[in-house]
Design a protein around this motif. Structure first.
Motif, short mmCIF file in Angstrom:
data_model
loop_
_atom_site.label_atom_id
_atom_site.label_comp_id
_atom_site.label_asym_id
_atom_site.label_seq_id
_atom_site.Cartn_x
_atom_site.Cartn_y
_atom_site.Cartn_z
N TRP A 29 0.85 -1.19 0.00
CA TRP A 29 0.00 0.00 0.00
C TRP A 29 0.88 1.23 0.00
O TRP A 29 1.89 1.25 0.71
CB TRP A 29 -0.90 0.02 1.25
CG TRP A 29 -1.78 1.23 1.27
CD1 TRP A 29 -3.03 1.32 0.76
CD2 TRP A 29 -1.48 2.52 1.81
NE1 TRP A 29 -3.52 2.59 0.94
CE2 TRP A 29 -2.58 3.35 1.59
CE3 TRP A 29 -0.36 3.06 2.45
CZ2 TRP A 29 -2.62 4.67 1.99
CZ3 TRP A 29 -0.39 4.38 2.85
CH2 TRP A 29 -1.53 5.17 2.61
N PRO A 30 0.59 2.25 -0.70
CA PRO A 30 -0.51 2.37 -1.64
C PRO A 30 -0.21 1.74 -2.99
O PRO A 30 -1.09 1.64 -3.84
CB PRO A 30 -0.70 3.88 -1.77
CG PRO A 30 0.66 4.44 -1.53
CD PRO A 30 1.30 3.51 -0.53
N TRP A 31 1.04 1.31 -3.18
CA TRP A 31 1.46 0.63 -4.40
C TRP A 31 2.27 -0.59 -4.00
O TRP A 31 2.86 -0.63 -2.91
CB TRP A 31 2.32 1.56 -5.25
CG TRP A 31 1.67 2.88 -5.54
CD1 TRP A 31 0.72 3.13 -6.48
CD2 TRP A 31 1.91 4.11 -4.87
NE1 TRP A 31 0.34 4.46 -6.44
CE2 TRP A 31 1.07 5.08 -5.45
CE3 TRP A 31 2.75 4.51 -3.83
CZ2 TRP A 31 1.05 6.40 -5.03
CZ3 TRP A 31 2.72 5.82 -3.41
CH2 TRP A 31 1.88 6.74 -4.01
N PRO A 32 2.36 -1.59 -4.86
CA PRO A 32 3.20 -2.75 -4.54
C PRO A 32 4.66 -2.33 -4.33
O PRO A 32 5.13 -1.38 -4.93
CB PRO A 32 3.08 -3.63 -5.79
CG PRO A 32 1.79 -3.21 -6.43
CD PRO A 32 1.65 -1.74 -6.13
N ASP A 33 5.31 -3.04 -3.43
CA ASP A 33 6.74 -2.80 -3.14
C ASP A 33 7.03 -1.37 -2.70
O ASP A 33 7.97 -0.74 -3.18
CB ASP A 33 7.62 -3.19 -4.33
CG ASP A 33 7.61 -4.68 -4.56
OD1 ASP A 33 7.56 -5.44 -3.58
OD2 ASP A 33 7.67 -5.10 -5.73
N THR A 34 6.23 -0.86 -1.80
CA THR A 34 6.47 0.44 -1.19
C THR A 34 7.14 0.20 0.15
O THR A 34 6.74 -0.68 0.91
CB THR A 34 5.15 1.20 -0.99
OG1 THR A 34 4.53 1.42 -2.27
CG2 THR A 34 5.39 2.55 -0.31
N PHE A 35 8.18 0.97 0.46
CA PHE A 35 8.91 0.84 1.71
C PHE A 35 8.61 2.02 2.61
O PHE A 35 8.49 3.15 2.15
CB PHE A 35 10.41 0.77 1.44
CG PHE A 35 10.86 -0.52 0.83
CD1 PHE A 35 11.37 -1.53 1.62
CD2 PHE A 35 10.77 -0.72 -0.53
CE1 PHE A 35 11.79 -2.73 1.06
CE2 PHE A 35 11.19 -1.91 -1.11
CZ PHE A 35 11.69 -2.92 -0.31
N PHE A 36 8.54 1.76 3.92
CA PHE A 36 8.33 2.82 4.90
C PHE A 36 8.95 2.40 6.22
O PHE A 36 9.27 1.22 6.44
CB PHE A 36 6.85 3.17 5.05
CG PHE A 36 5.92 1.98 5.10
CD1 PHE A 36 5.59 1.39 6.31
CD2 PHE A 36 5.38 1.46 3.93
CE1 PHE A 36 4.74 0.29 6.36
CE2 PHE A 36 4.52 0.37 3.97
CZ PHE A 36 4.20 -0.22 5.19
N LEU A 37 9.13 3.37 7.10
CA LEU A 37 9.71 3.10 8.41
C LEU A 37 8.70 2.35 9.28
O LEU A 37 7.51 2.58 9.17
CB LEU A 37 10.09 4.41 9.11
CG LEU A 37 11.19 5.24 8.47
CD1 LEU A 37 11.33 6.58 9.19
CD2 LEU A 37 12.51 4.48 8.48
N PRO A 38 9.19 1.48 10.17
CA PRO A 38 8.26 0.85 11.11
C PRO A 38 7.70 1.89 12.07
O PRO A 38 8.43 2.73 12.59
CB PRO A 38 9.14 -0.18 11.84
CG PRO A 38 10.54 0.28 11.64
CD PRO A 38 10.57 1.06 10.36
N GLY A 39 6.41 1.83 12.26
CA GLY A 39 5.78 2.80 13.16
C GLY A 39 4.28 2.77 13.02
O GLY A 39 3.73 2.02 12.22
N GLY A 40 3.63 3.60 13.82
CA GLY A 40 2.18 3.66 13.76
C GLY A 40 1.60 4.58 14.80
O GLY A 40 2.31 5.37 15.42
N GLY A 41 0.32 4.44 15.00
CA GLY A 41 -0.43 5.36 15.84
C GLY A 41 -0.16 5.23 17.33
O GLY A 41 0.02 4.15 17.86
N GLN A 42 -0.15 6.39 17.95
CA GLN A 42 0.05 6.49 19.40
C GLN A 42 -1.21 6.04 20.12
O GLN A 42 -2.32 6.36 19.71
CB GLN A 42 0.38 7.94 19.77
CG GLN A 42 0.67 8.17 21.23
CD GLN A 42 0.92 9.63 21.53
OE1 GLN A 42 0.42 10.53 20.85
NE2 GLN A 42 1.72 9.89 22.56
#
Length: 162
Positions: A29-42
């Motif tokens: 998401w939002p596209w295949p093979d997208t990278f992002f940092l580990p994390g999320g909502g407080q």
């Protein structure tokens, strides 16, 4: 949530670097093979540092200590018509990115509470960040600034998407 349906989502992510490799989540998401940092909502009652530490562990299996705030970033989807909307439905995101130190690392990467869009966890060479699909797209610039001077004060990006 406010009565008008508009709300701000606080989130924290971990910047975890080992031997010039950045710990990253691979997702579809939002596209295949997208990278992002580990994390999320407080979560209520949780500090932003605790949020970053929890999210990194849940998504990657790596236990970290969040050492310092490196970047404070805002994301206001209405100003970014070229990007995908946030999954949470929030109309504004405030993201604290923390420089983290590894406490323990599993033999095989993988968390116990991965995001639904998560397809993997990888150590990505910092030199390759400009050549892969990232969220946010400005991540290479952010990471290079933080790595080059990890003791420097926090960077406030506002809703910078350049």
């Amino acid at each position: 949530m406010r009565d008008d349906g508009k709300w701000i989502r606080n989130a924290a992510t971990g910047i975890v670097v080992k031997e010039q490799h950045l710990l990253m989540i691979r997702g579809d998401w939002p596209w295949p093979d997208t990278f992002f940092l580990p994390g999320g909502g407080q979560q209520p009652g949780e500090t932003m540092k605790e949020c970053a530490e929890r999210e990194v562990l849940e998504e990657t299996g790596v236990t970290v200590t969040a050492r310092r705030l490196a970047v404070l970033r805002e994301y206001i989807p209405a100003r970014h018509t070229d990007e995908a909307p946030m999954l949470s439905g929030a109309t504004h995101r405030l993201e604290a990115m923390f420089w983290c130190e590894i406490a323990t690392e599993p033999a095989v990467l993988g968390g116990h509470n991965e995001d639904t869009v998560q397809t993997g966890v990888e150590w990505v060479p910092v030199s390759k960040l400009s050549h892969i699909r990232l969220l946010p797209p400005t991540l290479p610039r952010i990471i290079h600034a933080v790595i080059n001077d990890p003791a420097d004060g926090a960077i406030y990006l506002g809703d910078d998407h350049v």
